[in-house]
Design a protein around this motif. Structure first.
Motif, PDB file in Angstrom:
ATOM      1  N   VAL A  13       0.846  -1.196   0.000  1.00  0.00           N
ATOM      2  CA  VAL A  13       0.000   0.000   0.000  1.00  0.00           C
ATOM      3  C   VAL A  13       0.880   1.243   0.000  1.00  0.00           C
ATOM      4  N   ARG A  14       1.882   1.210   0.848  1.00  0.00           N
ATOM      5  CA  ARG A  14       2.786   2.354   0.989  1.00  0.00           C
ATOM      6  C   ARG A  14       3.489   2.702  -0.325  1.00  0.00           C
ATOM      7  N   GLN A  15       3.762   1.664  -1.119  1.00  0.00           N
ATOM      8  CA  GLN A  15       4.463   1.895  -2.393  1.00  0.00           C
ATOM      9  C   GLN A  15       3.605   2.648  -3.404  1.00  0.00           C
ATOM     10  N   ASP A  16       2.302   2.696  -3.172  1.00  0.00           N
ATOM     11  CA  ASP A  16       1.424   3.452  -4.081  1.00  0.00           C
ATOM     12  C   ASP A  16       1.564   4.964  -3.893  1.00  0.00           C
ATOM     13  N   PHE A  17       2.254   5.383  -2.831  1.00  0.00           N
ATOM     14  CA  PHE A  17       2.359   6.812  -2.522  1.00  0.00           C
ATOM     15  C   PHE A  17       3.789   7.288  -2.759  1.00  0.00           C
ATOM     16  N   SER A  18       4.045   7.753  -3.994  1.00  0.00           N
ATOM     17  CA  SER A  18       5.420   8.064  -4.405  1.00  0.00           C
ATOM     18  C   SER A  18       6.026   9.208  -3.593  1.00  0.00           C
ATOM     19  N   GLU A  19       5.166  10.086  -3.047  1.00  0.00           N
ATOM     20  CA  GLU A  19       5.683  11.232  -2.295  1.00  0.00           C
ATOM     21  C   GLU A  19       6.476  10.775  -1.065  1.00  0.00           C
ATOM     22  N   LEU A  20       6.169   9.559  -0.608  1.00  0.00           N
ATOM     23  CA  LEU A  20       6.857   9.053   0.583  1.00  0.00           C
ATOM     24  C   LEU A  20       8.290   8.615   0.276  1.00  0.00           C
ATOM     25  N   ARG A  21       8.571   8.441  -1.037  1.00  0.00           N
ATOM     26  CA  ARG A  21       9.918   7.994  -1.398  1.00  0.00           C
ATOM     27  C   ARG A  21      10.850   9.182  -1.610  1.00  0.00           C
ATOM     28  N   GLN A  22      10.891  10.076  -0.669  1.00  0.00           N
ATOM     29  CA  GLN A  22      11.808  11.199  -0.791  1.00  0.00           C
ATOM     30  C   GLN A  22      12.315  11.568   0.593  1.00  0.00           C
ATOM     31  N   THR A  23      13.337  12.405   0.587  1.00  0.00           N
ATOM     32  CA  THR A  23      13.870  12.843   1.873  1.00  0.00           C
ATOM     33  C   THR A  23      13.454  14.286   2.104  1.00  0.00           C
ATOM     34  N   MET A  24      13.419  14.676   3.366  1.00  0.00           N
ATOM     35  CA  MET A  24      13.151  16.066   3.711  1.00  0.00           C
ATOM     36  C   MET A  24      14.283  16.502   4.647  1.00  0.00           C
ATOM     37  N   ASN A  25      14.974  17.556   4.241  1.00  0.00           N
ATOM     38  CA  ASN A  25      16.144  18.011   4.996  1.00  0.00           C
ATOM     39  C   ASN A  25      17.136  16.870   5.227  1.00  0.00           C
ATOM     40  N   GLY A  26      17.294  16.048   4.222  1.00  0.00           N
ATOM     41  CA  GLY A  26      18.280  14.972   4.280  1.00  0.00           C
ATOM     42  C   GLY A  26      17.836  13.753   5.074  1.00  0.00           C
ATOM     43  N   GLU A  27      16.617  13.784   5.594  1.00  0.00           N
ATOM     44  CA  GLU A  27      16.115  12.666   6.408  1.00  0.00           C
ATOM     45  C   GLU A  27      14.971  11.962   5.685  1.00  0.00           C
ATOM     46  N   ARG A  28      14.722  10.727   6.080  1.00  0.00           N
ATOM     47  CA  ARG A  28      13.542  10.014   5.611  1.00  0.00           C
ATOM     48  C   ARG A  28      12.306  10.865   5.931  1.00  0.00           C
ATOM     49  N   LEU A  29      11.375  10.979   4.973  1.00  0.00           N
ATOM     50  CA  LEU A  29      10.183  11.789   5.230  1.00  0.00           C
ATOM     51  C   LEU A  29       9.168  11.008   6.071  1.00  0.00           C
ATOM     52  N   ALA A  30       8.806  11.576   7.213  1.00  0.00           N
ATOM     53  CA  ALA A  30       7.697  11.029   8.009  1.00  0.00           C
ATOM     54  C   ALA A  30       6.557  12.022   7.857  1.00  0.00           C
ATOM     55  N   TYR A  31       5.621  11.727   6.960  1.00  0.00           N
ATOM     56  CA  TYR A  31       4.531  12.663   6.689  1.00  0.00           C
ATOM     57  C   TYR A  31       3.411  12.463   7.700  1.00  0.00           C
ATOM     58  N   LEU A  32       3.308  13.383   8.643  1.00  0.00           N
ATOM     59  CA  LEU A  32       2.309  13.277   9.714  1.00  0.00           C
ATOM     60  C   LEU A  32       1.420  14.519   9.736  1.00  0.00           C
ATOM     61  N   ASP A  33       1.074  14.992   8.541  1.00  0.00           N
ATOM     62  CA  ASP A  33       0.164  16.137   8.425  1.00  0.00           C
ATOM     63  C   ASP A  33      -1.019  15.759   7.537  1.00  0.00           C
ATOM     64  N   ASN A  34      -1.494  14.532   7.728  1.00  0.00           N
ATOM     65  CA  ASN A  34      -2.580  14.009   6.889  1.00  0.00           C
ATOM     66  C   ASN A  34      -3.911  14.706   7.116  1.00  0.00           C
ATOM     67  N   ALA A  35      -4.084  15.320   8.300  1.00  0.00           N
ATOM     68  CA  ALA A  35      -5.337  16.029   8.554  1.00  0.00           C
ATOM     69  C   ALA A  35      -5.390  17.314   7.742  1.00  0.00           C
ATOM     70  N   ALA A  36      -4.216  17.824   7.331  1.00  0.00           N
ATOM     71  CA  ALA A  36      -4.191  19.020   6.476  1.00  0.00           C
ATOM     72  C   ALA A  36      -4.503  18.620   5.051  1.00  0.00           C
ATOM     73  N   SER A  83      -4.123  14.760   2.482  1.00  0.00           N
ATOM     74  CA  SER A  83      -3.552  13.420   2.363  1.00  0.00           C
ATOM     75  C   SER A  83      -2.632  13.363   1.152  1.00  0.00           C
ATOM     76  N   LEU A  84      -1.821  12.336   1.087  1.00  0.00           N
ATOM     77  CA  LEU A  84      -1.029  12.078  -0.110  1.00  0.00           C
ATOM     78  C   LEU A  84      -1.950  11.433  -1.147  1.00  0.00           C
ATOM     79  N   LYS A  85      -1.468  11.363  -2.388  1.00  0.00           N
ATOM     80  CA  LYS A  85      -2.302  10.814  -3.465  1.00  0.00           C
ATOM     81  C   LYS A  85      -1.680   9.527  -4.005  1.00  0.00           C
ATOM     82  N   PRO A  86      -2.483   8.460  -4.102  1.00  0.00           N
ATOM     83  CA  PRO A  86      -1.931   7.219  -4.656  1.00  0.00           C
ATOM     84  C   PRO A  86      -1.732   7.341  -6.174  1.00  0.00           C
ATOM     85  N   LYS A  87      -0.900   6.449  -6.671  1.00  0.00           N
ATOM     86  CA  LYS A  87      -0.556   6.413  -8.092  1.00  0.00           C
ATOM     87  C   LYS A  87      -1.813   6.388  -8.978  1.00  0.00           C
ATOM     88  N   SER A  88      -2.815   5.593  -8.583  1.00  0.00           N
ATOM     89  CA  SER A  88      -3.999   5.437  -9.445  1.00  0.00           C
ATOM     90  C   SER A  88      -4.731   6.768  -9.652  1.00  0.00           C
TER      91      SER A  88
END
Lengths: 151, 411
Positions: free
Chosen positions: B7-30, B32-37
């Protein structure tokens, strides 16, 4: 470690101003006042100052609440604006707001900002520019209001 | 259970770094990310199928109309509306609620009437009612919250009276993440001859929603918080109410007959969709709904609960962290708000950003609620089913490092 980058923003001088802000009071018999809010986070700066007959700032202070950056910035502003004329104060405020939008000034000009020079690196943290500039906008509005004779 | 790794692989935005770190996106209430489909559906629509709806005589336009109207049916089934014509496409939750205030509200509210909302409302379910009350010389009343931020039903029984015309409440709170007793509030409203408007923005992405089961008269939500595109949202309304309401905006596509000095309105839902709608947005949203249905809303709900049950105790165990609302993870649907000692939330959020953790800091467009919690702002972490325990761990570690960094500041 990424927190190393935080050191660029939260220099010791900023933490010191935030922990022990200078001129943290409402100026008695203020001639000019302005309250500004940062609508995104609810921060408030109440800036008050006293102008004498020669348009010189003889006292300046602030109250309110907010983050380390907004409080430190206000504290630094009060240091640098004390004893300045309206004209000088607005010129210095312009240097600060220019830097915040990426317009660079010479090193000599930057020195006029006093401790607030370190805050010009806020460009590295675009999400925090509003925090740094809040007090400076309050000063501009407080002074310009007076320039129009609207005390 | 779905394979969450896949499921996680459907969300390409998660495959990036933020400030050189793995991205932990915890602002879903603002948002959501969008799946590939969803992204691919938008692309294929604009590449191959783009045409206007409800007006062309050619094949492409006919096909676009069909896709757009099919999207309405997909949404209808997703929230179990009685008919597709009860689904109105809007710009988002905000527009949906403004639509009701400007049509039903303008038509039905009279001086002395009461509008009842709760103290937990997002500004988008507060200001439209506040301004309507001011325009109509009506009274706006607030249902109080319990000490853990839940809607106080005993107070609701006092506030909802025979004078009440509209009750408007959030389904899931965007600051505390608690679920409102919509069904009970709907019964109270209906017993008093009022209607109930539900802000579903934070609910549709976390819980199975059945508008008939909830007995909601109106239910508004946004596409972008539930894997869909921005700029598309849904207002569900009971057919009988929608038919009696005047139009919201005037223009093309909402008329049956136009004369020089008067016009007749089209049937619902078209009466409320003046102008060319967000066609690709509606189709993209339907694709998002199909994705959610494939994962399964029951599984989504269970996954969110599992992650919160993992995160909340760890967060509470950090000395200096103050949690707002309930201490029980089950009462936090996807959302937890906190503060770290006397540190300002903006400073905390900047530090977390440096550690790759995306959270929101501020009053979350719910100033009355945040002030009632005795603060001006909070840090808010919000989860989605594609988050991982690793995201929770990253947040916890980042908070600990932030504490260490600001140790001189913390009081």
């Amino acid at each position: 470690m990424s927190l190393d980058k935080l050191n660029q923003l939260y220099r010791a001088v900023i933490l010191e101003h935030a922990a022990n802000p200078h001129h943290h009071y409402a100026v008695p018999n203020a001639t000019n006042k302005k309250t500004l809010h940062n609508t995104t986070c609810g921060d408030t700066i109440n800036l008050s100052l006293h102008l004498d007959a020669d348009n010189k700032i003889t006292d300046i202070g602030f109250t309110g609440q907010g983050c380390t950056i907004s409080q430190a910035s206000a504290s630094m502003l009060t240091d640098v604006m004390m004893d300045k004329t309206t004209e000088e104060a607005l010129a210095i405020a312009k240097i600060f707001s220019d830097e915040a939008i990426g317009e660079k000034h010479s090193r000599d000009e930057l020195k006029k900002l006093g401790d607030a020079q370190v805050l010009t690196q806020i460009m590295e943290f675009p999400a925090r520019i509003k925090c740094a500039t809040l007090a400076w906008w309050a000063l501009k509005e407080a002074l310009l209001k007076n320039a129009k004779g609207d005390k | 259970m779905p394979n969450w790794e896949l499921v996680r692989q459907d969300f390409s935005e998660l495959r990036q770094t933020m400030n050189g770190e793995r991205l932990a996106y915890l602002d879903n209430a603002a948002t959501s990310l969008k799946p590939k489909s969803v992204i691919e559906r938008l692309l294929s629509f604009y590449q191959q199928e783009n045409a206007n709806v409800h007006r062309g005589t050619y094949q492409l336009s006919f096909k676009a109309t069909e896709e757009y109207e099919d999207a309405r049916k997909v949404i209808q089934h997703f929230i179990n509306a009685a008919a597709a014509r009860e689904i109105i496409f809007t710009r988002g939750t905000t527009e949906g609620i403004n639509l009701i205030a400007s049509t039903y509200g303008e038509q039905n509210i009279e001086p002395g009437d009461e509008i009842v909302i709760s103290l937990a409302e997002h500004h988008s379910n507060l200001i439209p009612w506040q301004q309507l009350a001011l325009r109509k010389k009506a009274t706006l009343k607030y249902i109080n919250l319990t000490s853990t931020g839940e809607i106080d039903l005993a107070d609701a029984k006092q506030k909802i009276t025979a004078k009440t015309k509209i009750v408007a409440v959030t389904h899931v709170g965007n600051v505390l993440g608690n679920v409102s007793p919509i069904r009970k509030l709907a019964e109270l409203a209906h017993q008093n001859g009022a209607i109930i408007v539900v802000d579903g923005a934070q609910a549709v992405c976390h819980l199975p929603v059945d508008v008939q089961e909830l007995a909601a008269d109106f239910y508004a939500f946004s596409g972008h918080k539930m894997l869909g595109p921005t700029g598309i949202g849904v207002l569900y309304g009971k057919q009988k109410l929608l038919e009696q309401m005047p139009p919201y905006q005037f223009g093309g596509e909402m008329i049956e007959d136009v004369q020089l000095d008067n016009s007749k309105w089209d049937q619902i839902p078209h009466k409320f969709e003046a102008g060319t709608p967000n066609i690709a947005g509606a189709i993209g949203l339907a694709t998002a709904v199909k994705y959610l249905e494939q994962v399964g809303m029951a599984q989504v709900k269970a996954r969110d609960a599992e992650l919160m049950a993992y995160l909340l105790p760890k967060l509470m165990a950090i000395p200096g962290v103050k949690i707002y609302g309930s201490q029980n993870p089950q009462q936090h649907v996807g959302v937890v708000s906190f503060n770290l000692g006397t540190l300002h939330p903006h400073d905390v959020a900047t530090a977390l950003d440096m550690e790759g953790v995306a959270v929101r800091a501020g009053h979350h467009c719910a100033e009355p609620l945040v002030h009632s919690l005795g603060t001006n702002s909070t840090v808010r972490a919000s989860l989605a089913f594609y988050n991982y325990q690793a995201d929770c761990d990253q947040l916890i570690n980042a908070i600990k490092e932030t504490k260490e960094f600001f140790k001189g500041e913390l009081r």
